[in-house]
Design an enzyme around this catalytic site. Sequence first.
Site, PDB file in Angstrom:
ATOM      1  N   ASP A  18     104.858  30.200 -56.936  1.00 41.45           N
ATOM      2  CA  ASP A  18     104.439  29.432 -55.830  1.00 41.45           C
ATOM      3  C   ASP A  18     105.572  28.504 -55.340  1.00 41.45           C
ATOM      4  OD1 ASP A  18     102.640  28.164 -53.545  1.00 41.45           O
ATOM      5  OD2 ASP A  18     101.916  26.912 -55.017  1.00 41.45           O
ATOM      6  N   GLY A  19     105.542  28.178 -53.972  1.00 40.46           N
ATOM      7  CA  GLY A  19     106.667  27.568 -53.466  1.00 40.46           C
ATOM      8  C   GLY A  19     107.494  28.189 -52.345  1.00 40.46           C
ATOM      9  N   ASN A  20     107.279  29.466 -52.256  1.00 36.47           N
ATOM     10  CA  ASN A  20     108.075  30.146 -51.370  1.00 36.47           C
ATOM     11  C   ASN A  20     108.121  29.396 -49.670  1.00 36.47           C
ATOM     12  OD1 ASN A  20     108.498  32.005 -53.433  1.00 36.47           O
ATOM     13  ND2 ASN A  20     107.113  33.491 -52.533  1.00 36.47           N
ATOM     14  N   HIS A  35     109.694  33.938 -48.758  1.00 37.04           N
ATOM     15  CA  HIS A  35     109.340  35.062 -49.646  1.00 37.04           C
ATOM     16  C   HIS A  35     110.401  36.205 -50.273  1.00 37.04           C
ATOM     17  CE1 HIS A  35     105.142  33.788 -48.928  1.00 37.04           C
ATOM     18  NE2 HIS A  35     105.218  33.925 -47.722  1.00 37.04           N
ATOM     19  N   SER A  63      97.239  37.171 -53.721  1.00 37.23           N
ATOM     20  CA  SER A  63      95.895  36.884 -54.340  1.00 37.23           C
ATOM     21  C   SER A  63      94.890  37.551 -53.184  1.00 37.23           C
ATOM     22  CB  SER A  63      95.713  35.674 -54.456  1.00 37.23           C
ATOM     23  OG  SER A  63      94.831  34.975 -53.435  1.00 37.23           O
ATOM     24  N   ASP A  65      92.706  36.062 -51.884  1.00 35.33           N
ATOM     25  CA  ASP A  65      92.581  34.981 -50.836  1.00 35.33           C
ATOM     26  C   ASP A  65      93.553  34.867 -50.011  1.00 35.33           C
ATOM     27  OD1 ASP A  65      89.842  34.188 -51.876  1.00 35.33           O
ATOM     28  OD2 ASP A  65      90.850  32.964 -53.488  1.00 35.33           O
ATOM     29  N   TRP A  67      94.787  36.877 -47.857  1.00 35.14           N
ATOM     30  CA  TRP A  67      94.270  37.668 -46.758  1.00 35.14           C
ATOM     31  C   TRP A  67      93.907  36.668 -45.595  1.00 35.14           C
ATOM     32  CZ3 TRP A  67      95.622  42.679 -46.634  1.00 35.14           C
ATOM     33  CH2 TRP A  67      95.441  43.490 -47.754  1.00 35.14           C
ATOM     34  N   LEU A 129     109.750  46.261 -71.354  1.00 31.56           N
ATOM     35  CA  LEU A 129     108.738  45.050 -70.752  1.00 31.56           C
ATOM     36  C   LEU A 129     107.642  46.084 -70.005  1.00 31.56           C
ATOM     37  CD1 LEU A 129     108.681  42.153 -69.864  1.00 31.56           C
ATOM     38  CD2 LEU A 129     110.111  42.832 -67.732  1.00 31.56           C
ATOM     39  N   ARG A 177      97.133  24.159 -60.664  1.00 33.29           N
ATOM     40  CA  ARG A 177      95.760  24.827 -60.594  1.00 33.29           C
ATOM     41  C   ARG A 177      95.780  26.383 -60.921  1.00 33.29           C
ATOM     42  NH1 ARG A 177      95.841  22.759 -55.457  1.00 33.29           N
ATOM     43  NH2 ARG A 177      97.036  23.923 -54.131  1.00 33.29           N
ATOM     44  N   SER A 179      94.194  28.954 -59.410  1.00 32.81           N
ATOM     45  CA  SER A 179      94.168  29.832 -58.319  1.00 32.81           C
ATOM     46  C   SER A 179      93.460  31.169 -58.138  1.00 32.81           C
ATOM     47  CB  SER A 179      95.460  30.079 -57.342  1.00 32.81           C
ATOM     48  OG  SER A 179      95.672  28.639 -57.248  1.00 32.81           O
ATOM     49  N   GLU A 190      98.727  28.647 -73.158  1.00 36.13           N
ATOM     50  CA  GLU A 190      99.576  27.320 -72.861  1.00 36.13           C
ATOM     51  C   GLU A 190      99.849  27.262 -71.343  1.00 36.13           C
ATOM     52  OE1 GLU A 190      99.828  25.117 -75.148  1.00 36.13           O
ATOM     53  OE2 GLU A 190      98.852  26.398 -76.585  1.00 36.13           O
TER      54      GLU A 190
END
Length: 236
Positions: A18-20, A35, A63, A65, A67, A129, A177, A179, A190
């Site tokens: 988050d935060g872009n 982004h 996500s 949401d 959209w 990975l 949160r 989300s 954690e």
Amino acid sequence: MPINFTEQSTLHVGIIMDGNGRWATGRGLPRILGHRAGVEAARRVVEAAPDSGVGILTLFAFSSDNWRRPPVEVDALMRLMAVYLQNETPRCVAQGVRLEVIGRRDRLDAKLCAAIAQAEAATAPGRRLWLRMAVDYSARDAILSAARGLPELSRDALERAMGPPLDLLIRTGGERRLSDFQLWESAYAELVFTRTMWPDFDAAALAAALREFRLRDRRFGAVPQVPVYRQQAWLD
Ligand code: FPP
């Protein structure tokens, strides 16, 4: 030697990137450039993860949401993801990264679906990975869909049908949160929240989150691991 993704020594880390938008607007730039910078951060973290003890990395890229965002931003994100998959596939193959996209596919455009299928097929042998990108993903929908696929509903059966449990969930950007991300898998994760905006996140920030994780006492509902001599002291 291929890693066993169920081994305790390899961690499953999930990141809500988050935060872009704020990173970009704070610099007077359009959100999409945030982004783009976020893609670079994802590349840095994927590269650092295996040597940091991370065996599974789940990144929340889009996500269900999201959209609701303006179509121009949604289009740009979709294009960025397709380009990321195309560009990163050779690097993932070289680095032993298996890439998987989780979430719905039926609302993604054909070009992105093709890029996903190509990236997943080419990187399938990777064992350093397991990189899971959540696209058009909703944890609540994932739980519902897994439950619907079971012949008989039980906690164990649902546990097996869901993804691997998260050890550590990181959210950048200062919000605290979940989300709708990995709700089932985070039952005993954690949580680490950082004010760092995603485009500024790097190997050092990942290492800091992992240091914090390793200081946590994970009890899974049991009692603390107290040395016997200290228990005795309480009894005296
Ligand atoms: C949240 O920032 C970020 C997203 C909704 C998209 C995350 C996508 C990327 C990092 C780029 C694609 C990633 C890959 C790996 C291809 P925000 O826009 O909600 O930021 P804000 O809260 O500051 O507005």
